[in-house]
Design an enzyme around this catalytic site. Structure first.
Site, PDB file in Angstrom:
ATOM      1  N   SER A 269     -53.135 -18.289  -5.855  1.00 19.76           N
ATOM      2  CA  SER A 269     -53.197 -17.949  -7.147  1.00 19.76           C
ATOM      3  C   SER A 269     -52.379 -16.667  -7.488  1.00 19.76           C
ATOM      4  O   SER A 269     -51.242 -16.688  -6.876  1.00 19.76           O
ATOM      5  CB  SER A 269     -54.502 -17.679  -7.825  1.00 19.76           C
ATOM      6  OG  SER A 269     -54.499 -17.502  -9.208  1.00 19.76           O
ATOM      7  N   ASP A 361     -53.960 -28.670 -12.033  1.00 18.21           N
ATOM      8  CA  ASP A 361     -54.290 -27.369 -12.240  1.00 18.21           C
ATOM      9  C   ASP A 361     -54.293 -26.895 -13.663  1.00 18.21           C
ATOM     10  O   ASP A 361     -53.575 -27.048 -14.381  1.00 18.21           O
ATOM     11  CB  ASP A 361     -52.876 -26.536 -11.496  1.00 18.21           C
ATOM     12  CG  ASP A 361     -53.543 -25.008 -11.155  1.00 18.21           C
ATOM     13  OD1 ASP A 361     -54.209 -24.525 -12.025  1.00 18.21           O
ATOM     14  OD2 ASP A 361     -53.011 -24.492 -10.458  1.00 18.21           O
ATOM     15  N   HIS A 395     -56.942 -26.265  -9.202  1.00 18.91           N
ATOM     16  CA  HIS A 395     -56.148 -24.833  -9.116  1.00 18.91           C
ATOM     17  C   HIS A 395     -56.783 -24.275  -7.540  1.00 18.91           C
ATOM     18  O   HIS A 395     -55.911 -23.750  -6.772  1.00 18.91           O
ATOM     19  CB  HIS A 395     -56.650 -23.875 -10.164  1.00 18.91           C
ATOM     20  CG  HIS A 395     -55.991 -22.356 -10.068  1.00 18.91           C
ATOM     21  ND1 HIS A 395     -54.604 -22.254 -10.298  1.00 18.91           N
ATOM     22  CD2 HIS A 395     -56.360 -21.230  -9.582  1.00 18.91           C
ATOM     23  CE1 HIS A 395     -54.071 -21.022  -9.976  1.00 18.91           C
ATOM     24  NE2 HIS A 395     -55.301 -20.255  -9.527  1.00 18.91           N
TER      25      HIS A 395
END
Length: 446
Positions: A269, A361, A395
């Protein structure tokens, strides 16, 4: 610190080097129901074999898993099965007929662990705080009948306790406070030297150690590096200076247990775009794994010497609140192409880059961002990259010990935020990518 881990080896406990399918996993005899798990003690990123015996032919049963965390939170999962005509059940071959997943999913009970009904939802199951001294205990139970959601489980036929260790004997855990850098260094057993890797997580802040600890089991000197929200580091996201990350890279590179000529970095991330910036601007970084990242600098500005990368911003007006109360942020991040000064000049990177993305995601479009990064590299004649793209993955792609999370409470917004992905496809992506990440790092750091 390693007392318990060493003691079960001395007792002859089956460890991570004992593969599923060994003789201890053979079915028992007809009669009282038995539940076996092989290995009963294993590393948290390894598969196990779950079998039951002594059932009636075609008997309907429910398997349940429960974990009680250090903070006294309960996580559980369940699946419904039917024994074969010999009264045997092998989870690696038999399909789940209901519960938290369907079909043949050998690790389904572990992958679908989620907060129990009495707990606050949208929480992440994390390992115990003492990674090198204590395992995560998973209580498995076999119940008669098919238990429906919200109903009291049927009679318990058999029980088994599984220990999931994050560290095998000999792994060293060192809490670091050197100069400006903070964090934890995990060293594999033996004299080394070992390939060195810095481990970065996202905007949740604090120190997250479990991935670095698992990497040490796989032969890496792994440095879990926090960058805000820990000890005397800034408590909130502020402008970042890459010199902090360079200091960490230099420390790891000079460590006597770390081999050269360079080090690697793995980031998820927000940590992923930091990993890309590190391989772009810090020559000692030779390999970078970018998981669910962006090709531009995100959330806050980044400085390094006379370089300045502005940040792409999040437009809160584009956040969608679903009927469930969960927030969908997938369309809220600004287009990096509209802010060229935020895009990381990856063409300057001399090392190798691995992009890992989930095609579902819902935090942001990490697949598109990876494709944009690759397009830029190709435009400059670069082929120093690989792409792992997983349909049905969301994600938060982590090691395979991490259960799937539909949504997680965001520390800044205070609301659950949609992560994306389908549970089983996402977890298979975690399993596959974990092996390929290790192969990538070993290849380019040796």
């Amino acid at each position: 610190m390693l007392g318990r881990a060493a003691s079960w080896l001395l007792r002859g406990g089956c460890g991570p080097w004992r593969c599923p399918g060994s003789k201890s996993c053979s079915p028992g005899w007809r009669g009282a129901a038995t539940l076996s798990v092989t290995p009963q003690r294993s590393l948290a990123d390894e598969p196990v074999c779950i079998r039951a015996a002594g059932l009636s032919p075609h008997q309907e049963v429910t398997l349940r898993a429960q974990v009680l965390t250090d903070s006294e939170q309960m996580f559980d999962s369940s699946a419904q099965y039917r024994a074969d005509d010999r009264g045997l059940l092998d989870v690696s071959r038999s399909p789940s007929l209901g519960g938290d997943y369907l079909g043949v999913v050998p690790m389904g009970l572990f992958w679908t662990l989620s907060p129990a009904s009495m707990e606050m939802p949208y929480q992440k199951l994390r390992p115990c705080t003492n990674l090198t001294g204590r395992p995560m205990r998973v209580d498995l139970s076999l119940h008669s009948g098919h238990t429906q959601a919200g109903m009291i489980p049927g009679q318990i036929l058999a029980k088994q306790v599984v220990e999931r260790w994050y560290s095998k004997p000999g792994v060293r855990w060192i809490r670091l406070r050197e100069g400006k850098i903070r964090g934890s260094l995990f060293l594999p057993p033996g004299n080394g030297p070992f390939p060195g890797v810095i481990d970065l997580f996202g905007d949740e802040g604090g120190l997250t150690e479990f991935r670095a600890c698992l990497l040490a089991n796989r032969g890496f000197a792994a440095f879990a590096l926090p960058y805000f929200g820990f000890e005397d580091l800034p408590m909130i996201l502020t402008d970042f200076h890459l010199e902090y990350f360079e200091e960490a890279a230099n420390y790891l590179w000079k460590h006597p247990k770390v081999k050269g000529p360079g080090i690697g970095v793995i980031g998820s991330s927000k940590g992923a775009d930091l990993a890309l910036s590190m391989i772009t601007f810090i020559p000692k970084v030779k390999a970078s794994v970018c998981i669910s990242g962006c090709n531009a600098n995100t959330l806050t500005d980044l400085y390094y010497k006379d370089m300045h990368l502005s940040s792409v911003t999040c437009n809160i007006d584009k956040i969608i609140r679903l009927d469930s109360g969960v927030l969908d942020m997938s369309g809220s991040l600004s287009n990096p192409n509209e802010n060229q000064k935020s895009i990381i000049p990856l063409e300057k990177a001399e090392g190798h880059i691995l992009f890992v993305v989930g095609e579902d995601d819902k935090i942001w479009n990490s697949k598109l961002f990876a494709e944009e990064a690759i397009k830029r590299l190709n435009a400059h004649g670069k082929d120093n990259y690989e792409l792992l793209s997983y349909p049905g993955a969301g994600h938060h792609i982590e090691p395979p010990c991490s259960p799937y999370c539909f949504a997680l409470i965001d520390r800044f917004l205070g609301h659950p935020v949609l992560s994306g992905g389908e549970p089983i496809k996402h977890c298979y992506a975690q399993e596959d990518s974990w092996q390929k990440i290790q192969e990538f790092l070993h290849l380019h750091l040796h």
